[in-house]
Design an enzyme around this catalytic site. Sequence first.
Site, PDB file in Angstrom:
ATOM      1  CE1 TYR A   1     -22.498  15.053 -13.109  1.00 26.89           C
ATOM      2  CE2 TYR A   1     -21.382  15.272 -10.992  1.00 26.89           C
ATOM      3  CZ  TYR A   1     -22.549  15.172 -11.731  1.00 26.89           C
ATOM      4  OH  TYR A   1     -23.763  15.194 -11.090  1.00 26.89           O
TER       5      TYR A   1
ATOM      6  NE  ARG B   1      -3.607  -0.157   2.465  1.00 28.90           N
ATOM      7  CZ  ARG B   1      -4.465  -0.455   3.435  1.00 28.90           C
ATOM      8  NH1 ARG B   1      -4.670   0.401   4.419  1.00 28.90           N
ATOM      9  NH2 ARG B   1      -5.100  -1.600   3.452  1.00 28.90           N
TER      10      ARG B   1
ATOM     11  CG  HIS C   1      -6.624  -1.370  -5.585  1.00 27.80           C
ATOM     12  ND1 HIS C   1      -5.380  -1.764  -5.166  1.00 27.80           N
ATOM     13  CD2 HIS C   1      -6.968  -0.329  -4.786  1.00 27.80           C
ATOM     14  CE1 HIS C   1      -4.975  -1.000  -4.173  1.00 27.80           C
ATOM     15  NE2 HIS C   1      -5.933  -0.122  -3.919  1.00 27.80           N
TER      16      HIS C   1
END
Length: 738
Positions: free
Chosen positions: A121, A31, A77
């Site tokens: 968007y 990570r 993931h």
Amino acid sequence: MNESEQIKETKMAEALAERYLAYAMSTIVSRSLPDVRDGLKPVHRRLLYAMNALHLDPESGFKKCARVVGDVIGKYHPHGDTAVYETMVRLAQDFAVRYPLVEGQGNFGNIDGDSAAAMRYTEARLTEVAKAIMDGLNDGTVDFRPTYSGEDIEPVIMPCAFPNLLANGSAGIAVGMATNIAPHNVGELADGLQLLIKKPDCSVDDLMKFIHGPDFPTGGEIVEPYETLLKIYQTGRGAMRVRAKWEKDELSHGMYQIIVTEIPYMVKKSELISKTAKLLLEKKLPFLADIRDESAENVRIVLEPKNRNIEPEQLMAHLFRLTDMQVNFSMNMNVLDKDGVPRVMNLKQILQAFLDHRQEVLIRRSKFRLDKINHRMEVLEGFLIAFLNLDEVIRIIREEDDPKTSLMKAFHLTEVQTEAILNMRLRSLRKLEEFQIKSEHEELAAEKEKLEALLNNEMLRWKEISSEISLMKKKFGQGTKLGKRRTVISGAPEEIEIPLEALIEREPITVILSEKGWIRSVKGHIQLDDDIKFKEGDRLQCGLQAQTTDKILMFATNGRCYTLSADKLPRGRGFGEPVRLSIDLPEEDEIISMTIFHSGEKRLVLSKKGKGFIIKEDDLLAQTRNGKIVLNLMPQDKAYLNLPVKGDTVAVIGDNRKLLIFDLSEIPEMTRGQGVFVQKYPKGVGLSDIKLFNKADGLAYPCGGGTRIETNLLGWIGHRAQIGKLPPVGFPKSNKFS
């Protein structure tokens, strides 16, 4: 086996240690820390791979970010969509990443700290840099592993024809360790890599002749000496100061304004301006009159000075101290090596790890291509046999029950060749021309020879890698708009002296000290005979009119001088606070004088037994609450007087009413000590008062409700430490000159 037999007793500490270690390793490896070879964390690698699978090349169109994020979390993931989208947004921000890996379309946030629009968007695709990182991904250059669901595969590492770790930097906090690597200029990195290829034994010092230091996306200025930067790159750790870049804009009537054009890396512009404005309102920025944000696409912060007399360097030096116009960037080059082990590496080790990775990629790519060539050449040799024996091949295919075995036996073909002939389409028969087959075979043979030579010669491989680095520099280096250096690297900044009083808002105040040791300041200059209120039983001891920028000197009976800043004195209409809260004054001692500090002037300090000397006011300033020892006192003595040095003559009178006048030059100037006797007294008698005056003007003293000036002083003139004579008739019974 019953349920009770399946329970295994374990100590709590052991269970916690085992699970916490597993969690820590997962956080470190999977990570938070980047791999030294491609500079990517797993989430970055998976995001780029998913976008590559969606064919979001720089030449293709954009796709909705929500589609990309969905693929990433659905296939590769196993974490939340927010984390993946935030990663994508950051990789697209040219103020956060030096060489963006994602090209965004829509609102992807700004340097003010505003967040991006929702993923539904916005749209995105890969950049040329990301393409370079994945160059050769499908050419056998890296290993693949199953995804978390086991339904797909993902790359363990990227081939990375771009030095991404140092070019874009990295930041992350793991368990018990962290990383923070600054971005660098890829053109400079290319030059450093070329040097390392030519001279593998070169030092970090040699590399820094090409790699001068970080190159932040937001520009700015690094103000550290070369020695500091060298130590950081030699050890992999250290801090450097990064400043905003500014310029002076001349205005009419001698006025000017300062334009800040670049701010330090990772500083949010809106927060920088709001925090500066807050300090301005709190009157902590006395040099600054106003701050405005006139930014459009570029940063433009306007700073207006209080007046034209303020030096712009002083104004900026003060802002550098108090605001994020200057920040410390802490470098910590902690990365995962090729074995997945966290290590703090220096500059040379990181560059060498990148080169070693490129060497491995080149070998694997060459072997992969060589296998393809051998396979194709084998097929072509089979095609040539088939072409020369086309009729017989067709007969065998048409008539034999097992054409594969028959073909292999008849023409001594391999299984690969036979399969290729049997799988050939009829339309391909017209292409089976001997010349074309032989021509392709020769080309492949030549390529095979080069690849074999490359695999057998390390020098050739380094030459190939050097050529790849040169192409990379040409594409992304200093000659391009993206690759031009943005951050200026300066030496250690010149220390600009800022007078302490300049940092305080100058306001008139009146300082009041009571006999019981209560001190306060009142706004404005008021008359000390006004109706000033004190606690019951207390009254005025001394007061003075000052400015908030002044230093107050307080001389105590213990021979120490204490210093207070006028702006730090308690304000308001109350009684103030005990002066002992601000200075360490013993209970048995008290303040005997309170004056304003004037640099360069001198004062006369005396004890009750008549010993003293002249001292510069600069030597009276104390740096601590304990004050500064000035007058060394004899037993049963105490400090008594502290007055300014004015005139050329001293008049001193003792408790025994003896007056002595002598030249001021007879009193020595010292910085500390007991001093000398100014007048001789019998046992039990001490100093009553002293006055400094000009002999030509005569000695003035109160007499009969007025002031008398004695000009005929011959009868009292003598030398220091003499007894003196009774004063003139009419001299005050109090033995005081005023």
